[in-house]
Design a protein around this motif. Sequence first.
Motif, short mmCIF file in Angstrom:
data_model
loop_
_atom_site.label_atom_id
_atom_site.label_comp_id
_atom_site.label_asym_id
_atom_site.label_seq_id
_atom_site.Cartn_x
_atom_site.Cartn_y
_atom_site.Cartn_z
N TYR A 37 -61.30 -41.91 7.92
CA TYR A 37 -62.75 -41.97 7.96
C TYR A 37 -63.25 -40.96 8.99
CZ TYR A 37 -62.17 -46.42 5.52
OH TYR A 37 -61.83 -47.39 4.60
N GLY A 38 -64.54 -40.67 8.94
CA GLY A 38 -65.14 -39.77 9.92
C GLY A 38 -65.95 -38.65 9.31
N THR A 39 -65.54 -38.17 8.14
CA THR A 39 -66.29 -37.08 7.51
C THR A 39 -67.69 -37.53 7.12
OG1 THR A 39 -64.23 -36.12 6.67
CG2 THR A 39 -66.27 -35.38 5.65
N ASN A 40 -67.81 -38.74 6.57
CA ASN A 40 -69.13 -39.24 6.20
C ASN A 40 -69.94 -39.69 7.41
OD1 ASN A 40 -68.87 -38.93 3.33
ND2 ASN A 40 -67.45 -40.65 3.34
N GLU A 41 -69.27 -40.23 8.42
CA GLU A 41 -69.98 -40.56 9.66
C GLU A 41 -70.60 -39.31 10.28
OE1 GLU A 41 -66.67 -43.73 9.58
OE2 GLU A 41 -67.11 -41.77 8.72
N ALA A 42 -69.92 -38.16 10.13
CA ALA A 42 -70.41 -36.92 10.73
C ALA A 42 -71.74 -36.48 10.15
CB ALA A 42 -69.37 -35.81 10.55
N SER A 43 -72.07 -36.92 8.96
CA SER A 43 -73.33 -36.51 8.32
C SER A 43 -74.52 -37.35 8.75
CB SER A 43 -73.18 -36.60 6.80
OG SER A 43 -73.09 -37.96 6.39
N ARG A 44 -74.30 -38.41 9.54
CA ARG A 44 -75.38 -39.30 9.94
C ARG A 44 -76.06 -38.77 11.20
NH1 ARG A 44 -73.42 -45.58 9.25
NH2 ARG A 44 -73.05 -45.52 7.00
N PRO A 45 -77.31 -38.35 11.11
CA PRO A 45 -77.98 -37.81 12.32
C PRO A 45 -78.20 -38.88 13.38
CG PRO A 45 -79.52 -37.96 10.46
CD PRO A 45 -78.16 -38.25 9.91
N ASP A 46 -78.24 -40.15 12.99
CA ASP A 46 -78.50 -41.23 13.93
C ASP A 46 -77.24 -42.00 14.29
OD1 ASP A 46 -78.09 -42.28 11.43
OD2 ASP A 46 -79.72 -43.75 11.55
N LEU A 47 -76.08 -41.38 14.17
CA LEU A 47 -74.82 -42.07 14.43
C LEU A 47 -74.77 -42.58 15.87
CD1 LEU A 47 -71.92 -42.76 13.35
CD2 LEU A 47 -71.19 -40.64 14.47
N PRO A 99 -74.60 -32.97 11.53
CA PRO A 99 -75.29 -33.33 12.78
C PRO A 99 -74.46 -34.14 13.77
CG PRO A 99 -76.18 -34.54 10.89
CD PRO A 99 -75.31 -33.47 10.34
N SER A 100 -73.55 -34.97 13.30
CA SER A 100 -72.78 -35.81 14.22
C SER A 100 -71.30 -35.45 14.25
CB SER A 100 -72.96 -37.29 13.85
OG SER A 100 -74.27 -37.71 14.08
N LEU A 101 -70.97 -34.22 13.82
CA LEU A 101 -69.57 -33.84 13.80
C LEU A 101 -68.96 -33.87 15.21
CD1 LEU A 101 -67.16 -32.83 12.14
CD2 LEU A 101 -67.98 -30.49 12.49
N VAL A 102 -69.70 -33.39 16.20
CA VAL A 102 -69.19 -33.40 17.57
C VAL A 102 -68.93 -34.82 18.04
CG1 VAL A 102 -69.76 -32.87 19.96
CG2 VAL A 102 -70.27 -31.22 18.19
N SER A 103 -69.86 -35.72 17.77
CA SER A 103 -69.69 -37.12 18.20
C SER A 103 -68.45 -37.74 17.58
CB SER A 103 -70.93 -37.94 17.83
OG SER A 103 -72.06 -37.50 18.55
N VAL A 104 -68.25 -37.48 16.30
CA VAL A 104 -67.09 -38.07 15.61
C VAL A 104 -65.79 -37.48 16.16
CG1 VAL A 104 -65.92 -38.28 13.39
CG2 VAL A 104 -68.39 -38.62 13.54
N LEU A 105 -65.78 -36.16 16.35
CA LEU A 105 -64.56 -35.52 16.85
C LEU A 105 -64.21 -35.98 18.26
CD1 LEU A 105 -65.17 -31.88 15.57
CD2 LEU A 105 -63.37 -33.43 14.81
N ASN A 106 -65.22 -36.28 19.06
CA ASN A 106 -64.96 -36.75 20.41
C ASN A 106 -64.62 -38.25 20.46
OD1 ASN A 106 -65.29 -34.32 21.84
ND2 ASN A 106 -67.51 -34.54 21.86
N THR A 107 -65.08 -39.01 19.45
CA THR A 107 -64.93 -40.46 19.48
C THR A 107 -63.61 -40.92 18.87
OG1 THR A 107 -67.33 -40.77 19.38
CG2 THR A 107 -65.95 -42.65 18.74
N LEU A 108 -63.20 -40.35 17.74
CA LEU A 108 -62.05 -40.89 17.02
C LEU A 108 -60.74 -40.82 17.81
CD1 LEU A 108 -62.58 -40.07 13.25
CD2 LEU A 108 -63.40 -41.96 14.64
N PRO A 109 -60.47 -39.75 18.58
CA PRO A 109 -59.25 -39.81 19.40
C PRO A 109 -59.26 -40.97 20.39
CG PRO A 109 -60.03 -37.55 19.22
CD PRO A 109 -61.10 -38.42 18.64
N GLN A 110 -60.46 -41.32 20.89
CA GLN A 110 -60.56 -42.47 21.80
C GLN A 110 -60.31 -43.77 21.05
OE1 GLN A 110 -60.87 -42.40 25.10
NE2 GLN A 110 -60.76 -40.15 24.95
N VAL A 111 -60.80 -43.86 19.81
CA VAL A 111 -60.56 -45.04 18.99
C VAL A 111 -59.05 -45.21 18.77
CG1 VAL A 111 -60.87 -46.05 16.69
CG2 VAL A 111 -62.81 -44.96 17.86
N ALA A 112 -58.38 -44.12 18.43
CA ALA A 112 -56.94 -44.20 18.20
C ALA A 112 -56.22 -44.67 19.46
CB ALA A 112 -56.41 -42.83 17.76
N LYS A 113 -56.62 -44.15 20.59
CA LYS A 113 -55.98 -44.55 21.85
C LYS A 113 -56.24 -46.02 22.14
CE LYS A 113 -55.79 -43.30 26.75
NZ LYS A 113 -56.34 -42.39 27.80
#
Length: 913
Positions: A772-782, A827-841
């Motif tokens: 997951y994450g590609t569709n979350e990246a499209s949400r401007p209000d993520l 719009p939220s690609l940066v947020s997703v890229l920064n968040t998911l590695p933390q989720v995995a950890k």
Amino acid sequence: MDFLKARSTGLTLILTVALALGLSLAPVPDAFRPLPSLQRGPLHEKLVALVLPTSMSGGRATRPPGEVMTAGASAAQRPPEETEEVEQELDAGSLAAAPLPAVPTTPGIGLEELSAPTLARAKELEALRERMGAQHVDVELNCRKEGPDGDCLEDGLAPFTRALSELRTDARRAPVRVVHLGDSLVASDHITDLVRDRLQERFGAGGKGFLFITRPASAGRWTRSGRGTDGWEIERLVDSKWPRDRVGWTGVAFSTDKGPQSTRYDVEGSRVAELFFLAQPTSGSVQFSVDGKPLQRIQTRGFSKNKSEAAFARVTLPQGAKTLTLTTSGKVELHGMTLETGTPGVVYDTVGLLGGMAEVYLRAQPAAFRAQLRQRKPSLVVMMVGGNEAFFYSRDRITLETVREQIRELMSRVRANVPSAACLLMAPIDAGVRTMSGEVVARRGTQEIGDIYREEARAAGCAFWDAYAAMGGDGSAARWFAEGLMLDDLVHPRARGSDLLGHLFDMSVQRAFAKSRAPLLTVADPTGLQHADTALTRTFDKLQRRESGESLRVGITQLGGSHTASHYFTDAVRDVLSKRFGDAGRGFIAAGKASPRLEPSGVTRALEGEWRIEDALSSPHGGPWGLTGVRAVGGPGAKLRIQFCKDCPDAKQPSGRLDLYALDVPDTRAPDITVDSEAMPPEAPPPEPLTAPTVRIRSFPVTGPSHTVEVTAPKDGNVTVLGASLEYDTPGIVYDALGLPGATSFALKNMDAAAVDAQLASRRPDLLVFWYGTNEASRPDLDSAALRRDYTALLKRLRQATNAECLLLGPTDRLEQDAGGPWREAPSLVSVLNTLPQVAKDAGCAYWSPRAAMGGERSMLRWQRAQPALGHADGVHLTAEGYARLAGAFARELLTAYEAHRKAGPTSRVEDN
């Protein structure tokens, strides 16, 4: 004494013939060549066998001990000018099969934006570089434009790096062209092919660029030319009677006035072809034909009655063209052909002349040189000469002052003719010579000429790259020869050595580009499989036990959005893993309509009657759903059919089970179920009456590879089917693909927890893969905090329900655009890229970034422009080829981590799921 005399005579003979060959191949007048025909025709086989070692003869060479053939390298090890092209494609399986060497990749050397397959090859070249003592040497940018106060306003590469930045931000519609001039090192295209491939991967492919009409010599690779008939008359700037007043920097004239000649090009992916020719007062014509059908006839007659001049003719190729054939009529002289895609991207022209020198390029007719260079509109001109100058200087046949004057004039001509282009001069690489005792020593003069080139490049405002230092400096040719990276002539690198030189030059260019601008996104997007050594130990232990012969099932279940739902990615990964660890069955298939995406794996679906396909995204939260978030609701008498392993051979008759996932609904009669056309007996009703729809999993024993389950709704009621699965009682991999287009991790969280947990546990996964994450990246209000909190909680819940390990995949690169405008990041690609590695950890999962594997920043744009296209036009999805490429990268990373674990030894032994 007789022995010594014979030996002395033999050495004298060898040296005499070698000298004759050297003079015959050198760019000197024919009168001074002992064997004047060698540059124009094949050597007599007996002479070749007598004088040249196997690696230089016309036969296929023997690789030295330890030399490994790799993709992108030629299989033959003849001199670059005599190497026949051999291309080897690696499929996902072979990519995954070869583990990468453990090479420290220092941040900042230029590897950051390579896609996973290219990065794998780059790491191998890094290992080779470290072993050989080669160095990462930066491009010396110098200054091409000074301000009144002496400050540098623009460095020597600025026009090129600026154009690349425009490609990266999608602000440029024209291609970025590079013209690379050189000697035989360039003629082979063994160095420049790697540079071309990497630039086109990072910034998009603009086409093949400039190609000769046919091979300029009687032997060699066909990669940078068409395949011409035998009757072309070939004249070159390196010949004693070069084509004066006719040819520019392209260096070769291909003419015919003795009957028609033709040449053929592979033009797949090309839309624009441009012919370079000589317009003459009484010239004939050239017929363009595409795939055997006439397209356009070009008249090559000039407008002037008294002179000839360089001319050009551009032709648009039809979509889907595969071959382009040129056929002459009358007297015609052609200089080459360019092929381009007609879209933004990098075009890298290679023009290498055997025996090329600065003086040779200065022989070009000035007006033709200017016209041809301006026609290409290059952003960068690279000059790679000096090797032949060093050879002549070492024989006292040229002075250093003459070398200086010639390179100064060549750079001046380039800058004057295309003042808006950057220029880059390379130092010659190290070369060796043999002493009378047979010892290999460095050739005199190479470093001195490199020093002159550095000084003159600085004075001319051209960038400079020290290939001599990058190779390893003084004596590096001897070291390379000892390791099998140089040919026996001690001048030309073998294919693998050329790849290393290309790798070093590409890295230097990439570092220069990275320094010239700030990244578009400030984000940590790690390459490689993260935390596998701690998060996947039980999975790797089980794979190791399976590989050592234990009869084990290893279950992998992947959940996600459309990347997973497409099946292209999971089919490719399943194929790689099954070939190595065994195939235990296709696994779960969701209920639904017929889908061509399932057919490659031998699965078909069919619906008859009245059916309604519902999904969790378009329905209220909660409620029981299938594993993919889909359920198929059939009206009275409706029929659903799922067939596994269609057309599979029946040579093997494995036993197994077919499971049907459906909903039992209160006050509704059970459907009729058949397996392989045999009616299944109804099951006993539950002990307590149902009060709500409940997931029921029915299991049926089967024998053989191919099976069909059919569900028919009662005539007076409905039926709800969730899916079916097939597994064999054989050891191996079961890889489930549970994807719902448009789904996010939030959608999975909102589905009925008990129904999801029970169904997922029934799949007995050892490893859960979440994409997951590609569709979350499209949400401007993520809400990235909510994403981290909820996704982590979901992972922990599902891990507890299944006792499985987990691996998170991040988003692919996702771009958006408005009505044909430039592409920009979601719009939220940066947020997703920064968040998911933390989720995995937080959840104790491994992590892998598909975006990093694609090549990082704006990789989707480059994948869209690749040939064939790897990225979909929507900026979100990949093509089938793209998913297969990404799957190969993922499988290789996974198996590389597995190999590292296997070598370290097992860490645990747990109950099998």
